[in-house]
Scaffold this motif. Structure first.
Motif, PDB file in Angstrom:
ATOM      1  N   GLU A 119       0.856  -1.181   0.000  1.00  0.00           N
ATOM      2  CA  GLU A 119       0.000   0.000   0.000  1.00  0.00           C
ATOM      3  C   GLU A 119       0.892   1.229   0.000  1.00  0.00           C
ATOM      4  O   GLU A 119       1.883   1.281   0.738  1.00  0.00           O
ATOM      5  CB  GLU A 119      -0.875  -0.012   1.258  1.00  0.00           C
ATOM      6  CG  GLU A 119      -1.757  -1.251   1.345  1.00  0.00           C
ATOM      7  CD  GLU A 119      -2.681  -1.255   2.548  1.00  0.00           C
ATOM      8  OE1 GLU A 119      -2.376  -0.573   3.550  1.00  0.00           O
ATOM      9  OE2 GLU A 119      -3.708  -1.953   2.481  1.00  0.00           O
TER      10      GLU A 119
ATOM     11  N   VAL B 178       1.120   5.141   0.864  1.00  0.00           N
ATOM     12  CA  VAL B 178       0.433   6.167   1.659  1.00  0.00           C
ATOM     13  C   VAL B 178       1.135   7.514   1.473  1.00  0.00           C
ATOM     14  O   VAL B 178       2.345   7.625   1.678  1.00  0.00           O
ATOM     15  CB  VAL B 178       0.384   5.774   3.156  1.00  0.00           C
ATOM     16  CG1 VAL B 178      -0.139   6.934   4.015  1.00  0.00           C
ATOM     17  CG2 VAL B 178      -0.503   4.549   3.357  1.00  0.00           C
TER      18      VAL B 178
ATOM     19  N   LYS C 247      -4.423   6.228   1.052  1.00  0.00           N
ATOM     20  CA  LYS C 247      -3.749   4.974   0.679  1.00  0.00           C
ATOM     21  C   LYS C 247      -4.124   4.607  -0.756  1.00  0.00           C
ATOM     22  O   LYS C 247      -5.294   4.720  -1.144  1.00  0.00           O
ATOM     23  CB  LYS C 247      -4.216   3.887   1.655  1.00  0.00           C
ATOM     24  CG  LYS C 247      -3.643   2.515   1.442  1.00  0.00           C
ATOM     25  CD  LYS C 247      -4.440   1.596   0.564  1.00  0.00           C
ATOM     26  CE  LYS C 247      -5.808   1.258   1.046  1.00  0.00           C
ATOM     27  NZ  LYS C 247      -6.551   0.349   0.106  1.00  0.00           N
TER      28      LYS C 247
END
Ligand code: ADP
Ligand code: UDP
Length: 236
Positions: free
Chosen positions: A90, A92, A177
């Motif tokens: 992910e 971010v 995200k």
């Protein structure tokens, strides 16, 4: 395009195969989870709101030149997308300190970050999505150096587009995200962009308008999502 078989049931969405192996259907459910799936509740209208929100944002990004999965809105809760080979990390981006950054570094919530920061987390609920760096991604074969550079470049381009869009609607895009995947070797934005995966604060009052309302038991979760949707012009 019709659903053929359920391929995966995630915490918030169910993924179905279609007649065409290049496309999937994502079904947005009302399930709302926090703390790596330890707390799950049903929130009425959430599936439809997030599906339409995500379609709206991804269409804007696509129009601005970002490669995205998006193909067609199929119904209130379903969208047709390109089938990506998902990169299991992910991305971010943070414009202000909140959430895990505040807990990790002991800084004040709301601290403005110049330049915005970029972090990577391994998608693994049983390990609580640990933070990883670019070397881990390369050494474990999750993404190549070239793919990581592209993910970073796209993540920051998205920041420019969305900070302006939410800013014009009186909202601060605090953090978000993103998940990327590969389609014919190209890095493409997948999964979802909705108030479930970002932080949005009202500019004047700093009122939280995102999933922190659920995490922190503040109430009015979907009402806040709908308020954001109306402000930016998502047809609900
Ligand atoms: P989770 O897996 O975290 O519980 P979801 O409930 O949102 O999350 O499940 C959706 C799953 O589908 C995620 O694992 C996500 O990585 C995957 N996914 C999202 N978009 C695509 C896509 N375009 N192609 C293939 N997989 C996707
Ligand atoms: N986020 C997400 N899924 C995750 C982890 C984080 O969508 O599995 C989003 C979260 O909503 C926030 C941003 O990524 O907008 C940064 O999250 P953070 O690292 O602060 O973690 P949190 O405290 O939200 O768990």
């Amino acid at each position: 395009m019709k659903k053929i078989a359920e391929l995966y049931r995630g915490k918030a969405k169910t993924v179905y195969s279609t007649e065409d192996s290049n496309f999937l259907i994502l079904e947005f459910r009302n399930d709302t989870s926090a703390f790596d799936g330890q707390r799950i509740e049903q929130l009425e209208r959430k599936g439809a709101v997030n599906n339409k929100f995500n379609y709206f944002i991804m269409t804007k990004l696509k129009d601005a030149g970002i490669p995205t999965q998006i193909e067609r809105l199929l119904s209130d809760n379903e969208v047709l997308v390109k089938k990506l080979d998902m990169i299991p990390v992910e991305c971010v981006v943070r414009n202000r300190a909140a959430g895990s950054l505040v807990r990790r570094l002991g800084v004040e919530e709301g601290l403005i970050l110049i330049p915005p920061t970029f972090e990577l987390f391994l998608k693994n609920d049983s390990l609580h999505d640990p933070m990883v760096n670019e070397y881990h991604c390369e050494s474990f074969g999750w993404a190549t150096n070239k793919q990581l550079n592209r993910m970073k470049e796209l993540s920051f381009s998205i920041n420019t587009i969305l900070t302006k869009m939410f800013g014009n609607a009186g909202l601060i895009l605090v953090d978000y995200k993103l998940e990327f995947g590969l389609f014919n070797g190209e890095v493409v934005l997948g999964d979802e962009f909705s108030p479930d995966g970002c932080r949005l604060w009202e500019k004047q009052t700093l009122k939280k308008m995102d999933k922190d309302r659920f995490r922190q038991g503040l109430g009015g979760v979907i009402e806040a999502y709908e308020d954001v949707a109306h402000r930016i012009g998502v047809p609900l």
